[in-house]
Design a protein around this motif. Structure first.
Motif, short mmCIF file in Angstrom:
data_model
loop_
_atom_site.label_atom_id
_atom_site.label_comp_id
_atom_site.label_asym_id
_atom_site.label_seq_id
_atom_site.Cartn_x
_atom_site.Cartn_y
_atom_site.Cartn_z
N ALA A 1 0.85 -1.30 -0.25
CA ALA A 1 0.00 0.10 -0.08
C ALA A 1 0.96 1.08 0.22
O ALA A 1 0.72 2.25 -0.64
N VAL A 2 1.84 1.05 0.83
CA VAL A 2 2.97 2.47 0.59
C VAL A 2 3.49 2.41 -0.59
O VAL A 2 3.47 3.85 -1.05
N TYR A 3 3.96 1.39 -1.23
CA TYR A 3 4.64 1.52 -2.40
C TYR A 3 3.76 2.20 -3.41
O TYR A 3 4.11 2.84 -4.41
N GLU A 4 2.39 1.60 -3.51
CA GLU A 4 1.60 2.05 -4.39
C GLU A 4 0.93 3.41 -4.05
O GLU A 4 -0.08 4.18 -4.76
N SER A 5 1.33 4.28 -2.86
CA SER A 5 0.64 5.42 -2.45
C SER A 5 -1.02 5.39 -2.19
O SER A 5 -1.67 6.26 -2.61
N ASP A 6 -1.22 4.17 -1.64
CA ASP A 6 -2.77 3.87 -1.68
C ASP A 6 -2.94 4.38 0.07
O ASP A 6 -3.06 3.46 0.86
N GLU A 7 -3.61 5.57 0.10
CA GLU A 7 -3.71 5.72 1.34
C GLU A 7 -5.03 5.27 2.12
O GLU A 7 -5.13 5.05 3.12
N ASP A 8 -5.89 4.95 1.29
CA ASP A 8 -7.12 4.14 1.86
C ASP A 8 -6.70 2.86 2.30
O ASP A 8 -7.42 2.28 3.45
N ALA A 9 -5.83 2.18 1.69
CA ALA A 9 -5.50 0.95 1.93
C ALA A 9 -4.64 0.84 3.17
O ALA A 9 -4.88 -0.05 4.33
N VAL A 10 -3.74 1.80 3.43
CA VAL A 10 -3.22 2.00 4.58
C VAL A 10 -3.87 2.35 5.92
O VAL A 10 -3.75 1.65 6.91
N VAL A 11 -4.96 3.33 5.56
CA VAL A 11 -5.99 3.23 6.85
C VAL A 11 -6.68 2.22 7.24
O VAL A 11 -6.84 1.65 8.39
N GLY A 12 -7.23 1.28 6.17
CA GLY A 12 -7.72 0.07 6.43
C GLY A 12 -6.98 -0.88 7.21
O GLY A 12 -7.43 -1.62 8.10
N LEU A 13 -5.48 -0.88 6.75
CA LEU A 13 -4.77 -2.08 7.48
C LEU A 13 -4.35 -1.59 8.93
O LEU A 13 -4.31 -2.39 9.81
N LEU A 14 -4.33 -0.35 8.95
CA LEU A 14 -3.95 0.23 10.41
C LEU A 14 -5.16 -0.14 11.21
O LEU A 14 -4.93 -0.42 12.52
N ARG A 15 -6.30 0.13 10.92
CA ARG A 15 -7.55 -0.05 11.52
C ARG A 15 -7.78 -1.64 11.78
O ARG A 15 -8.42 -2.07 12.73
N SER A 16 -7.17 -2.35 11.11
CA SER A 16 -7.38 -3.85 11.18
C SER A 16 -6.19 -4.41 11.83
O SER A 16 -6.12 -5.63 12.26
N GLY A 17 -5.26 -3.64 12.40
CA GLY A 17 -4.33 -4.14 13.54
C GLY A 17 -2.84 -3.98 12.60
O GLY A 17 -2.06 -4.65 13.52
N ALA A 18 -2.68 -3.64 11.46
CA ALA A 18 -1.18 -3.82 11.20
C ALA A 18 -0.35 -2.89 11.95
O ALA A 18 -0.80 -1.72 12.30
N ASP A 19 0.87 -3.40 12.10
CA ASP A 19 1.76 -2.60 13.02
C ASP A 19 2.57 -1.32 12.08
O ASP A 19 2.93 -1.61 11.22
#
Length: 248
Positions: free
Chosen positions: A13-31
């Motif tokens: 998600a970071v490589y692809e500059s996908d902010e929505d995916a980063v938000v979703g992953l962090l909310r799902s517990g990604a470190d």
């Protein structure tokens, strides 16, 4: 989702500059302090990729702003080297130390001055960076800015009271009689060997030009390069005025 899966998805998600995916992953517990297989942190990747919104998301989720990536690379330094002013401001606002030292003794200010990034230099100084902290080779920041040939960086340092003005004036005057292109070529030949093909580009910048010299491989592709600015005459005038008490 396993930890490995969430880490891989976060980096994608970071490589692809996908902010929505980063938000979703962090909310799902990604470190937010995830590291890839090479030890690179997600925050460092976002910082060097000039993604200020993702940097803010990771910081808000708990990423440590000064944690070294791969054991040596500071996010603030990576952002400063790339000229990513908004990322630098985001990291400073989150508590990154303005004088954090990464591998080989570099600070963010040392990188900004080496690359001639005026806006980053101003942001770092406004954020508390020491205008007199020596760089990795022990030289004062004002001397480094004078060598770079960036009047904007020199002005910023002078506005924050930087010392070593006489030494910096001597450095600016030294470069006035040198051929910048020839000096850059000589440095690349010293590092990579003689009898090489080069190409030179010039771009207007800040009281002069940026001179960029690229070393070419046998197929004519860029192999290595270096650049420098040519604002030394303006810098000498600035420093002369500062030393005489008529400048800031």
């Amino acid at each position: 989702m396993s930890t490995n899966d969430s880490t891989e998805l976060l980096f994608t998600a970071v490589y692809e500059s996908d902010e929505d995916a980063v938000v979703g992953l962090l909310r799902s517990g990604a470190d937010p302090e995830s590291v890839d297989e090479d030890g690179q942190t997600a925050l460092y990747l976002a910082a060097v990729s000039d993604q200020p919104d993702i940097v803010r998301l990771l910081l808000a989720a708990g990423a440590a702003p000064d944690r070294l990536s791969s054991g040596s690379d500071a996010p603030l330094c990576g952002a400063a080297c790339g000229g990513h002013t908004e990322v630098v401001r985001a990291l400073l606002a989150a508590g990154a130390g303005p004088d954090t030292v990464e591998g080989f003794g570099f600070t963010a200010l040392a990188w900004a001055l080496r690359c001639g990034h005026v806006a980053v230099t101003e942001a770092l100084l406004a954020g508390g960076a020491d205008p007199d902290r020596p760089g990795p080779t022990g030289e004062p920041p004002l001397v480094a800015a004078a060598r770079r040939g960036s009047p904007g960086c020199v002005r910023a340092l002078l506005a924050h009271g930087a010392r070593a003005r006489s030494e910096s004036l001597a450095e600016a005057r030294r470069w006035l009689v040198l051929d910048v292109e020839a000096e850059l070529r000589a440095g690349l030949e010293q590092a990579y060997g003689p009898d090489r093909d080069f190409v030179t580009h010039r771009y207007p910048r800040d009281g002069g030009d940026i001179v960029e010299v690229q070393l070419l491989d046998p197929e004519g592709n860029p192999l290595a390069g270096n650049d420098q600015q040519t604002g030394h005459a303006e810098i000498a005038a600035l420093l002369e005025a500062a030393l005489s008490g008529t400048g800031s």
